[in-house]
Enzyme design. Structure first.
Site, PDB file in Angstrom:
ATOM      1  CB  CYS A 326      87.764  -5.228  49.697  1.00  0.00           C
ATOM      2  SG  CYS A 326      87.354  -5.496  47.962  1.00  0.00           S
ATOM      3  NE  ARG A 423      80.668  -1.362  45.566  1.00  0.00           N
ATOM      4  CZ  ARG A 423      81.977  -1.500  45.631  1.00  0.00           C
ATOM      5  NH1 ARG A 423      82.507  -2.712  45.628  1.00  0.00           N
ATOM      6  NH2 ARG A 423      82.764  -0.442  45.705  1.00  0.00           N
TER       7      ARG A 423
END
Length: 509
Positions: A326, A423
């Site tokens: 991430c 998302r």
């Protein structure tokens, strides 16, 4: 400042710091920034219990949840997570139909009473039996007059009935077994299991007084109950499974389809959960599907958690930019160091009876322990599980190392494939900004060996702390008897492998 003192006659200062003392400063901490001090051992590691509530109503034997990523969790991952006492969350980077099919595979894998068995009429052919076996893996099929559950039971077709029949256009009526052992409707699962054991049959039809089929029991399920005594199951004795969704209007249809497929937990998958989109989705699900447990997130601040709890979530997912793939914190400059986030959100949520999942930053058993020691009810794992046999994808070799692909759901690859752009609120964006990368992780083998390693390691960790359960861990955190120590960079180096010319690390055998 005077050091904390033990409440005993010796007045020996307490070592380290309490959770409040460690996390009340201005600095933000990751799991590597501190260590947990040992306690007094009075029990064996095998006596440590890891039971935990992962939502208000769902209790597991292991605090392990697999991440809803398309390189981590589909049906095989979810099945094995549940068999060993954890929970799998099936990703939604696919069509609604594909995701529901994965959920159904989990729910059908191990049942007590199979309430929706595949049935055929007596005029069906062996080719149709073959198709059921090929598509769903079931080799035994009950035959009813209507070809459906609720029809009058006429016989049963098993592999031994047709294995040597070459003509697959043969109708099942010609080969089916008609003298059947059955169980009466209303019998308990224990009674039905005894009938099945005594009869030495592979399947046991359950019929009502009119001879109509109402359920089925499988001998294979009896073996699974024996081999996996701590499997995560619901009231129907089926494996528990979760699935992720996003917050777009069409996801309301996805939720309805997932509920019909039998999903137990719905995870609203968003990088930033404190939004009006999530508020609308949480309230919709709680109003239309009140029996489904809803996990909200992601959050890293108490202010975010407060809103989601007020909206009605049954659990919280904590983490923003701390996963190995991430890049949210780097690209967006928004997030929070994971250990600090977990501690403060869990402390607030526990007052409201809402369990929390630590999502991100978990790379070994020690960090699982540290996340739980910060108050998390469970850890959500992505990279830890991505290289296993049960993760989606094929193995490949690079420089002689066996690998599997692992990618963040914020990577361009993932956002281009399916729905994961939702998302990050990027579905309709002219330019999509990546918040993750694509990579690869080393082969970890099967979960059949890996999950026992993780659970055994976690039990030994709690033993070293002198705590015999997760509940005892959280109680010690709350009253300050669980002690922490900050670690300098030098201490971190000392606590890992060092001063060796060569080292071969093997985590378990």
């Amino acid at each position: 400042m005077c050091p904390a003192m033990r409440p005993d006659e010796d007045d020996v200062p307490l070592d380290g710091m309490s959770g409040d003392e460690l996390f009340s400063g201005r600095d933000g901490y990751t799991y590597s920034d501190y260590i947990i001090l040992p306690g007094h051992i009075t029990f064996d590691a095998q006596d440590v219990t890891l039971d935990t509530y992962v939502t208000r109503k769902v209790k597991l034997h292991l605090p392990f949840v697999s991440s809803p990523m398309d390189t981590v969790t589909e049906s095989q991952m979810a099945i094995h997570m549940a068999l060993y006492g954890g929970l799998g969350i099936i990703h939604c980077n696919n069509t609604m139909e594909e995701q529901c099919a994965e959920v159904r595979k989990v729910k059908r894998f191990e049942n007590g009473f199979i309430l929706d068995p595949f049935c055929l009429p007596p005029t069906a052919t062996l080719a149709e039996v073959d198709a059921i076996k090929h598509k769903h893996g079931f080799s035994g099929v009950p035959i009813t007059d209507s070809g459906k559950l609720g029809g009058k039971l006429l016989g049963f077709v098993a592999t031994r009935d047709h294995d040597f029949v070459k003509d697959r256009s043969t109708v099942v009526e010609e080969v089916m077994t008609q003298q059947l052992v059955t169980a009466p409707e209303g019998c308990s699962l224990e009674q039905a299991n005894k009938i099945l054991t005594d009869s030495k049959k592979g399947k046991l039809p359950v019929v009502n007084k009119s001879g109509e089929l109402v359920a089925l029991i499988s001998r294979r399920d009896l073996r699974k109950n024996r081999d996996y005594p701590h499997a995560s199951k619901g009231a129907s004795k089926r494996l528990l499974v979760g699935a992720s969704i996003h917050t777009r209007p069409e996801d309301k249809t996805r939720v309805a389809m997932l509920v019909e497929a039998g999903v137990d937990v719905v995870v609203i998958d968003s990088s930033q959960g404190n939004s009006r989109y999530q508020e609308e989705m949480v309230k919709h699900i709680k109003a239309t599907h009140p029996d489904v447990q809803v996990v909200g997130g992601n959050v890293v601040c108490v202010s975010q958690a407060k809103n989601l709890i007020a909206w009605g979530v049954d659990a919280l997912r904590i983490g923003m930019g701390s996963g190995s793939i991430c890049t949210t914190q780097e690209v967006m400059a928004v997030g929070r160091p994971q250990a600090t986030a977990v501690y403060h959100v869990c402390k607030y949520a526990r007052k409201h009876g809402v369990p929390c999942w630590a999502d991100g930053g978990i790379s070994n058993v020690g960090k699982i322990s540290k996340a739980l020691a910060c108050g998390a009810s469970a850890v959500m794992m992505g990279s830890m599980l991505a290289g296993t046999d049960e993760a989606p994808g094929e193995y490949f070799y690079k420089d002689g190392v066996r690998l599997k692909t692992y990618r963040g759901m914020g990577s361009i690859d993932a956002m281009s494939k399916g729905t994961s752009a939702d998302r990050y609120f990027s579905t309709d964006a002219a330019v999509r900004v990546a918040q993750g990368v694509s990579g690869a992780v080393a082969d970890k083998g099967s979960l059949k060996r890996y999950l026992p390693y993780l659970s055994t390691g976690l039990r030994h960790s709690l033993q070293d702390m002198g705590l015999q359960s997760c509940e005892a861990l959280w109680a010690a955190l709350a009253d300050g008897t669980l002690r922490f120590q900050q670690r300098t960079s030098g201490a971190q180096a000392e606590g890992s492998i060092h001063n060796l010319l060569h080292a071969k690390k093997k985590d378990f055998s």
